[in-house]
Enzyme design. Structure first.
Site, PDB file in Angstrom:
ATOM      1  CD  GLU A  25      13.265   1.812  10.305  1.00 32.55           C
ATOM      2  OE1 GLU A  25      13.647   2.919  10.711  1.00 32.55           O
ATOM      3  OE2 GLU A  25      13.798   0.735  10.643  1.00 32.55           O
ATOM      4  CB  CYS A  80      12.957   9.565   8.063  1.00 31.12           C
ATOM      5  SG  CYS A  80      13.900   8.551   6.927  1.00 31.12           S
ATOM      6  CE  LYS A 112      -1.862   3.075   2.119  1.00 30.88           C
ATOM      7  NZ  LYS A 112      -1.714   4.519   1.781  1.00 30.88           N
ATOM      8  CD  GLU A 168       9.561  13.780  11.168  1.00 25.79           C
ATOM      9  OE1 GLU A 168       8.414  13.331  11.375  1.00 25.79           O
ATOM     10  OE2 GLU A 168      10.461  13.132  10.604  1.00 25.79           O
TER      11      GLU A 168
HETATM   12  P1  NDP Z   1       2.072   8.954   7.487  1.00 18.68           P
HETATM   13  O1  NDP Z   1       2.290   8.265   8.774  1.00 18.68           O
HETATM   14  O2  NDP Z   1       1.000   9.955   7.393  1.00 18.68           O
HETATM   15  O3  NDP Z   1       1.749   7.878   6.327  1.00 18.68           O
HETATM   16  C1  NDP Z   1       2.585   6.773   6.063  1.00 18.68           C
HETATM   17  C2  NDP Z   1       1.773   5.673   5.398  1.00 18.68           C
HETATM   18  O4  NDP Z   1       0.804   5.152   6.319  1.00 18.68           O
HETATM   19  C3  NDP Z   1       0.962   6.141   4.197  1.00 18.68           C
HETATM   20  O5  NDP Z   1       0.921   5.121   3.223  1.00 18.68           O
HETATM   21  C4  NDP Z   1      -0.404   6.373   4.807  1.00 18.68           C
HETATM   22  O6  NDP Z   1      -1.445   6.410   3.879  1.00 18.68           O
HETATM   23  C5  NDP Z   1      -0.511   5.201   5.745  1.00 18.68           C
HETATM   24  N1  NDP Z   1      -1.475   5.341   6.831  1.00 18.68           N
HETATM   25  C6  NDP Z   1      -2.048   6.461   7.336  1.00 18.68           C
HETATM   26  N2  NDP Z   1      -2.855   6.155   8.385  1.00 18.68           N
HETATM   27  C7  NDP Z   1      -2.790   4.808   8.538  1.00 18.68           C
HETATM   28  C8  NDP Z   1      -3.390   3.893   9.472  1.00 18.68           C
HETATM   29  N3  NDP Z   1      -4.201   4.279  10.444  1.00 18.68           N
HETATM   30  N4  NDP Z   1      -3.090   2.571   9.343  1.00 18.68           N
HETATM   31  C9  NDP Z   1      -2.242   2.135   8.391  1.00 18.68           C
HETATM   32  N5  NDP Z   1      -1.654   2.959   7.489  1.00 18.68           N
HETATM   33  C10 NDP Z   1      -1.920   4.286   7.563  1.00 18.68           C
HETATM   34  O7  NDP Z   1       3.477   9.566   7.068  1.00 18.68           O
HETATM   35  P2  NDP Z   1       3.789  10.582   5.875  1.00 18.68           P
HETATM   36  O8  NDP Z   1       3.307  10.045   4.595  1.00 18.68           O
HETATM   37  O9  NDP Z   1       3.372  11.944   6.286  1.00 18.68           O
HETATM   38  O10 NDP Z   1       5.384  10.510   5.813  1.00 18.68           O
HETATM   39  C11 NDP Z   1       6.207  11.318   6.545  1.00 18.68           C
HETATM   40  C12 NDP Z   1       6.718  10.621   7.790  1.00 18.68           C
HETATM   41  O11 NDP Z   1       7.429   9.436   7.428  1.00 18.68           O
HETATM   42  C13 NDP Z   1       7.703  11.456   8.562  1.00 18.68           C
HETATM   43  O12 NDP Z   1       7.420  11.372   9.935  1.00 18.68           O
HETATM   44  C14 NDP Z   1       9.044  10.799   8.263  1.00 18.68           C
HETATM   45  O13 NDP Z   1      10.013  11.015   9.254  1.00 18.68           O
HETATM   46  C15 NDP Z   1       8.646   9.375   8.149  1.00 18.68           C
HETATM   47  N6  NDP Z   1       9.646   8.616   7.408  1.00 18.68           N
HETATM   48  C16 NDP Z   1      10.447   7.748   8.112  1.00 18.68           C
HETATM   49  C17 NDP Z   1      11.458   7.057   7.471  1.00 18.68           C
HETATM   50  C18 NDP Z   1      12.312   6.085   8.236  1.00 18.68           C
HETATM   51  O14 NDP Z   1      12.910   5.218   7.604  1.00 18.68           O
HETATM   52  N7  NDP Z   1      12.420   6.187   9.558  1.00 18.68           N
HETATM   53  C19 NDP Z   1      11.733   7.246   6.031  1.00 18.68           C
HETATM   54  C20 NDP Z   1      10.813   8.149   5.384  1.00 18.68           C
HETATM   55  C21 NDP Z   1       9.822   8.826   6.074  1.00 18.68           C
HETATM   56  P3  NDP Z   1      -1.784   7.858   3.212  1.00 18.68           P
HETATM   57  O15 NDP Z   1      -0.606   8.242   2.424  1.00 18.68           O
HETATM   58  O16 NDP Z   1      -2.927   7.630   2.384  1.00 18.68           O
HETATM   59  O17 NDP Z   1      -2.075   8.768   4.368  1.00 18.68           O
END
Ligand code: NDP
Length: 496
Positions: free
Chosen positions: A249, A283, A175, A384
């Site tokens: 992550e 991130c 997803k 963040e």
């Molecule tokens: P989100 O947590 O909003 O979304 C991440 C994914 O989870 C998306 O595919 C999202 O769908 C999905 N999602 C949202 N709600 C749910 C739920 N309740 N259950 C299951 N899946 C769900 O993160 P962002 O897209 O805003 O990304 C940014 C964040 O990611 C930052 O905090 C960044 O630091 C972190 N990140 C961490 C990395 C690491 O390796 N530590 C690397 C890259 C980013 P949808 O897109 O439709 O909302």
């Protein structure tokens, strides 16, 4: 008229069962609609999980080196498509073409690395405490793996998860983020073209609800998630209740320490790339500069000169050095933090506003920004922001620098610039983070090295490197007794 794209479930491309779709736009030019993608529901997730479960029987029994051959070929396919894929990724999520090419290269490296490990999925063979008995451990795949990812590394991060999962014999339901569905689709297409069989990889597009349905699906044995700490915590609760294996992550507030003996020109290249690369939406972005007072003023001035000269624009234009934020919500969030920082008493030295002008007005562009006079407890030093905003904290000693570096709830990446070897080694041990760079910025992961964070950034697992195979396999312990008699461990071989 923009294209309409589909899910890939059980070997066929298909719309969401509800036929609902969502549109995705170019964040640099919002009138450029990339396409319409399925708004999937629990029904679509169920179909995908069922298909993955069915495919597991044959894929898990395929000899691992044969799975590796397909992954190696996948590396070749991605190599051929590198430029086209990178162009599409830049159009979809905004980072410049040279960065998206790096993103695809990481996927290529991961494909070849995962392929090579299929010939090395080691267990252990150790002596038994009893005669005529053989002890070993073997690795078995976990089952169906649900992959949920953010948009900022729309190809590299999903491959960190999917390629080792497939190498180990698992099947996958993927997803992607709703902000990067096209990149996710192109990646899956490459996987199919390389020979990943139907049902082994399934693609379900959609919003958080689809992700949630994947987490809650009883046929899905493991979840691997990259995204915000907030979403990761929600997923963790469900997986805990359902006894599912989970790799998280999540966010970061990554510090770079610059000591008084640092090579400032070197540190300057590092901080500009670390803080403003990918518009700060990594991130591992450098979002705190913890700097010795002796070099503070000089170094901050050097950063200002470099940052204000960065060329903002559409990432597929040749001269662009920094692209837009991902969407309106991100623009609002970053703008809000500028106000928060000023209200807290930090000094906004430069930036702080939406970037406008030639070629920028139709996108979510934001000026490279820097705050000085930041104190460790301020929100701009703790939370963040996920944008091109650097918070500078002045210190008078190494000890203070480390204490401040460790003073957030996150612990992903970190960096120290110093020419003192002893201090560099000390920092490797002292800084609470999953990754520490010495004389390099907080970014630069390599596919064959473990990647992940401590504290609220992660839950103890690692992506990349050998460690990732611990997550995607179950260890089975095997005892073979060829003595021809019952031997009781801890009883027959120990005299009272
Ligand atoms: P989100 O947590 O909003 O979304 C991440 C994914 O989870 C998306 O595919 C999202 O769908 C999905 N999602 C949202 N709600 C749910 C739920 N309740 N259950 C299951 N899946 C769900 O993160 P962002 O897209 O805003 O990304 C940014 C964040 O990611 C930052 O905090 C960044 O630091 C972190 N990140 C961490 C990395 C690491 O390796 N530590 C690397 C890259 C980013 P949808 O897109 O439709 O909302």
């Amino acid at each position: 008229m923009a294209d309409t794209f589909q899910n890939y479930i059980g070997g066929t491309w298909q719309p969401a069962a509800s036929e609902a779709t969502f549109a995705n736009v170019n964040p640099a030019r919002t009138s450029d609609v990339i396409g319409h993608f399925p708004q999937s529901s629990a029904q679509d997730v169920d179909a995908a999980a069922t298909a993955a479960r069915e495919a597991f029987a044959s894929w898990s029994r395929t000899p691992a080196p044969q799975r590796g051959e397909i992954l190696r070929h996948l590396g070749d396919v991605l190599t051929e498509r590198k430029a086209d894929l990178a162009r599409a990724m830049t159009r979809e999520m905004g980072k410049p073409f040279f960065e998206t090419k790096g993103d695809v290269q990481e996927a290529i490296d991961t494909a070849y690395y995962a392929a090579s490990e299929t010939r090395r999925l080691f267990g252990h063979t150790v002596p038994s405490e009893l005669p005529s008995k053989f002890n070993m451990s073997i690795r078995r795949p976990v089952g169906v793996v649900g992959v949920i990812t953010a948009w900022n590394f729309p190809v590299a991060v999903p491959t960190w998860k999917m390629f080792p999962a497939l190498a180990a014999g698992n099947t996958v339901v993927f997803k992607p983020s709703e902000d990067a569905p096209h990149s996710g689709m192109l990646l899956v297409q490459a996987m199919l073209d390389a020979g990943i069989p139907p049902g082994v990889i399934n693609l379900v597009q959609g919003a958080g609800e689809a992700g949630q349905a994947l987490v809650e699906h009883p046929q899905v044995n493991a979840i691997t998630f990259t995204g915000s700490t907030e979403t990761g915590s929600k997923i963790g609760e469900v997986c805990g209740r359902m006894h599912k294996r989970l790799s998280l992550e999540m966010g970061g507030k990554n510090p770079m320490i610059v000591m008084e003996d640092a090579d400032l020109d070197l540190a300057l290249d590092g901080i500009v790339w670390g803080a403003y690369g990918t518009t700060g939406q990594r991130c591992t972005a450098t979002s705190r500069l913890i700097i010795h007072e002796d070099v503070h003023d000089e170094f901050v001035g050097m950063i200002q000169a470099e940052a204000e000269a960065l060329t903002l624009g559409y990432g597929n234009d040749d001269d662009t050095e920094m692209g837009p934020l991902i969407n309106q919500a991100a623009l609002d969030k970053v703008t809000n933090y500028i106000q928060i920082g000023q209200d807290e008493g930090a000094t906004l030295l430069f930036g702080g506003q939406r970037a406008t002008g030639d070629g920028l007005d139709e996108g979510f562009f934001f000026q490279p920004t820097l705050f000085t006079d930041v104190t460790p407890e301020m929100r701009i030093a703790q939370e963040e922001i996920f944008g091109p905003v650097l918070s500078v904290i002045k210190v008078s000693s190494y000890e203070d620098a480390v204490e401040i570096a460790n003073s957030t709830k996150y612990g992903l990446s970190s960096a120290i610039y110093t020419q003192n070897v002893a201090r560099a080694f000390q920092a490797m041990h002292d800084i609470e983070a999953g990754i520490t760079y010495v004389n390099g910025p907080t970014i630069g992961a390599e596919a064959h090295m473990p990647f992940g964070g401590v504290k609220e950034t992660g839950n103890g697992h690692r992506e990349g490197g050998w460690e990732v195979f611990d997550f995607y396999t179950e260890t089975k312990t095997v005892y073979v007794d060829y003595s021809g008699q019952l031997q009781k461990a801890q009883i027959d071989n120990v005299e009272d």
